[in-house]
Design a protein around this motif. Structure first.
Motif, mmCIF file in Angstrom:
data_model
loop_
_atom_site.group_PDB
_atom_site.id
_atom_site.type_symbol
_atom_site.label_atom_id
_atom_site.label_comp_id
_atom_site.label_asym_id
_atom_site.label_seq_id
_atom_site.Cartn_x
_atom_site.Cartn_y
_atom_site.Cartn_z
ATOM 1 N N PRO A 164 0.807 -1.223 0.000
ATOM 2 C CA PRO A 164 0.000 0.000 0.000
ATOM 3 C C PRO A 164 0.847 1.283 0.000
ATOM 4 O O PRO A 164 0.356 2.347 -0.370
ATOM 5 N N ASP A 165 2.111 1.189 0.425
ATOM 6 C CA ASP A 165 2.974 2.370 0.363
ATOM 7 C C ASP A 165 3.385 2.678 -1.082
ATOM 8 O O ASP A 165 3.668 3.821 -1.420
ATOM 9 N N LEU A 166 3.405 1.648 -1.937
ATOM 10 C CA LEU A 166 3.790 1.837 -3.331
ATOM 11 C C LEU A 166 2.584 2.089 -4.235
ATOM 12 O O LEU A 166 2.654 2.883 -5.173
ATOM 13 N N ALA A 201 -4.905 6.664 -5.730
ATOM 14 C CA ALA A 201 -4.525 7.789 -6.592
ATOM 15 C C ALA A 201 -3.446 7.380 -7.602
ATOM 16 O O ALA A 201 -3.537 7.718 -8.785
ATOM 17 N N SER A 202 -2.439 6.650 -7.134
ATOM 18 C CA SER A 202 -1.375 6.238 -8.054
ATOM 19 C C SER A 202 -1.898 5.247 -9.086
ATOM 20 O O SER A 202 -1.485 5.262 -10.245
ATOM 21 N N LEU A 203 -2.832 4.398 -8.675
ATOM 22 C CA LEU A 203 -3.422 3.439 -9.599
ATOM 23 C C LEU A 203 -4.250 4.159 -10.668
ATOM 24 O O LEU A 203 -4.169 3.828 -11.853
ATOM 25 N N ARG A 204 -5.009 5.163 -10.271
ATOM 26 C CA ARG A 204 -5.800 5.943 -11.239
ATOM 27 C C ARG A 204 -4.881 6.649 -12.238
ATOM 28 O O ARG A 204 -5.159 6.672 -13.435
ATOM 29 N N ARG A 205 -3.786 7.230 -11.742
ATOM 30 C CA ARG A 205 -2.831 7.904 -12.637
ATOM 31 C C ARG A 205 -2.195 6.913 -13.599
ATOM 32 O O ARG A 205 -2.039 7.202 -14.791
#
Length: 149
Positions: free
Chosen positions: A86-88, A92-96
């Motif tokens: 979850p730190d990686l 939000a990072s998945l959407r980007r």
């Protein structure tokens, strides 16, 4: 019969080398090549367009295969009950990442369409027997696919 002097032979060789250099140099220009060696000229244009299309299609296929491999790996992790750190990876990072991948996919698909259009244009020029005008004044008034006035 007088002997052929060394200096004269050297001058003839230098002149021949100069003429050959000018001829080979002009052969690389589209204005000259389209008139003198049109078969090679069109083969070069069509070959370049075909190679471009092949590379764009391969790039698109590679991107699709990579996306599929990532999807399969995520499904494998999910079936084992594991999730990415979850730190990686967060929402939000998945959407980007998904938005970026979709944008890249669309761009690659556009490049394939552009490469196909380029190939079609090159083949059309070849069918029409288009020649690039030799004069500067007529080149300004002529568009590709149109005969010089």
């Amino acid at each position: 019969m007088a002997a052929f002097p060394f200096e004269r032979a050297l001058k003839v060789l230098v002149l021949a080398a100069l003429v050959l250099t000018v001829y080979k140099g002009l052969g690389r220009t589209p204005e000259f090549a389209s008139h003198v060696d049109s078969r090679r000229f069109y083969d070069g244009l069509v070959n370049d367009a075909e190679n471009s299309l092949i590379m764009k299609e391969r790039h698109l296929d590679f991107g699709d295969a990579t996306a599929k491999a990532v999807r399969v790996r995520l499904e494998e992790l999910a079936s084992m009950g594991r999730t990415p750190d979850p730190d990686l990876v967060n929402e939000a990072s998945l959407r980007r990442a998904v938005a970026r991948r979709m944008a890249i996919r669309e761009r690659d698909a556009d490049y394939v369409v552009l490469a196909r259009e380029k190939l079609d244009r090159m083949r059309a020029l070849e069918r029409e027997g288009w020649r690039m005008p030799l004069g500067l004044a007529s080149a300004a008034n002529t568009t590709p696919g149109e005969a010089a006035p």
